[in-house]
Write a protein that holds these residues in place. Structure first.
Motif, mmCIF file in Angstrom:
data_model
loop_
_atom_site.group_PDB
_atom_site.id
_atom_site.type_symbol
_atom_site.label_atom_id
_atom_site.label_comp_id
_atom_site.label_asym_id
_atom_site.label_seq_id
_atom_site.Cartn_x
_atom_site.Cartn_y
_atom_site.Cartn_z
ATOM 1 N N GLY A 41 0.824 -1.198 0.000
ATOM 2 C CA GLY A 41 0.000 0.000 0.000
ATOM 3 C C GLY A 41 0.852 1.238 0.000
ATOM 4 N N LYS A 42 0.218 2.367 0.254
ATOM 5 C CA LYS A 42 0.964 3.629 0.233
ATOM 6 C C LYS A 42 1.937 3.737 1.410
ATOM 7 C CE LYS A 42 -3.037 5.977 2.178
ATOM 8 N NZ LYS A 42 -4.028 7.004 1.968
ATOM 9 N N ASN A 43 1.742 2.903 2.445
ATOM 10 C CA ASN A 43 2.663 2.896 3.578
ATOM 11 C C ASN A 43 3.767 1.851 3.425
ATOM 12 O OD1 ASN A 43 1.172 4.901 4.826
ATOM 13 N ND2 ASN A 43 -0.130 3.447 5.893
ATOM 14 N N GLY A 44 3.824 1.193 2.281
ATOM 15 C CA GLY A 44 4.862 0.201 2.028
ATOM 16 C C GLY A 44 4.324 -1.217 2.109
ATOM 17 N N LEU A 45 5.225 -2.155 2.339
ATOM 18 C CA LEU A 45 4.897 -3.559 2.397
ATOM 19 C C LEU A 45 4.361 -3.925 3.772
ATOM 20 C CD1 LEU A 45 5.136 -6.246 0.810
ATOM 21 C CD2 LEU A 45 7.371 -6.537 1.853
ATOM 22 N N SER A 46 3.276 -4.697 3.803
ATOM 23 C CA SER A 46 2.640 -5.101 5.056
ATOM 24 C C SER A 46 2.472 -6.613 5.060
ATOM 25 C CB SER A 46 1.290 -4.420 5.219
ATOM 26 O OG SER A 46 0.577 -4.936 6.298
ATOM 27 N N ILE A 47 2.903 -7.282 6.109
ATOM 28 C CA ILE A 47 2.767 -8.729 6.234
ATOM 29 C C ILE A 47 2.012 -9.003 7.527
ATOM 30 C CG2 ILE A 47 3.969 -10.920 6.434
ATOM 31 C CD1 ILE A 47 6.330 -9.615 4.970
ATOM 32 N N LYS A 48 0.889 -9.720 7.407
ATOM 33 C CA LYS A 48 0.077 -10.053 8.578
ATOM 34 C C LYS A 48 -0.141 -11.556 8.609
ATOM 35 C CE LYS A 48 -2.541 -5.763 8.357
ATOM 36 N NZ LYS A 48 -3.857 -5.174 8.123
#
Length: 50
Positions: A41-48
Protein backbone atom coordinates in the motif's frame (compact mmCIF):
# COMPACT_ATOMS: atom_id res chain seq x y z
CA UNK A 1 -57.19 -20.71 -8.40
CA UNK A 2 -54.57 -23.07 -9.85
CA UNK A 3 -52.65 -20.15 -11.33
CA UNK A 4 -52.51 -18.30 -8.00
CA UNK A 5 -51.28 -21.45 -6.25
CA UNK A 6 -48.56 -21.91 -8.89
CA UNK A 7 -47.56 -18.26 -8.49
CA UNK A 8 -47.32 -18.67 -4.71
CA UNK A 9 -45.18 -21.79 -5.09
CA UNK A 10 -42.92 -20.00 -7.58
CA UNK A 11 -42.46 -17.06 -5.20
CA UNK A 12 -41.59 -19.38 -2.31
CA UNK A 13 -39.06 -21.25 -4.46
CA UNK A 14 -37.46 -17.96 -5.56
CA UNK A 15 -37.30 -16.75 -1.96
CA UNK A 16 -35.69 -19.99 -0.73
CA UNK A 17 -33.17 -19.93 -3.61
CA UNK A 18 -32.30 -16.31 -2.80
CA UNK A 19 -31.80 -17.11 0.88
CA UNK A 20 -29.62 -20.10 0.01
CA UNK A 21 -27.48 -18.01 -2.36
CA UNK A 22 -27.10 -15.26 0.24
CA UNK A 23 -26.15 -17.76 2.94
CA UNK A 24 -23.57 -19.39 0.69
CA UNK A 25 -22.08 -16.01 -0.26
CA UNK A 26 -21.79 -15.01 3.40
CA UNK A 27 -20.20 -18.36 4.23
CA UNK A 28 -17.61 -17.94 1.47
CA UNK A 29 -16.84 -14.38 2.61
CA UNK A 30 -16.38 -15.43 6.22
CA UNK A 31 -14.24 -18.45 5.34
CA UNK A 32 -10.81 -16.99 4.68
CA UNK A 33 -7.68 -18.99 4.04
CA UNK A 34 -5.25 -19.31 6.91
CA UNK A 35 -1.64 -18.29 6.52
CA UNK A 36 0.08 -15.02 5.73
CA UNK A 37 -1.42 -11.96 4.04
CA UNK A 38 1.00 -9.77 2.12
CA UNK A 39 -0.18 -6.39 0.86
CA UNK A 40 1.50 -3.40 -0.72
CA UNK A 41 0.00 0.00 0.00
CA UNK A 42 0.96 3.63 0.23
CA UNK A 43 2.66 2.90 3.58
CA UNK A 44 4.86 0.20 2.03
CA UNK A 45 4.90 -3.56 2.40
CA UNK A 46 2.64 -5.10 5.06
CA UNK A 47 2.77 -8.73 6.23
CA UNK A 48 0.08 -10.05 8.58
CA UNK A 49 -0.28 -13.56 9.97
CA UNK A 50 -3.81 -14.91 10.01
Amino acid sequence: MLASRNLLIALVVILVAGLAATGYALYQEKKQPEGVEISVGKNGLSIKEK
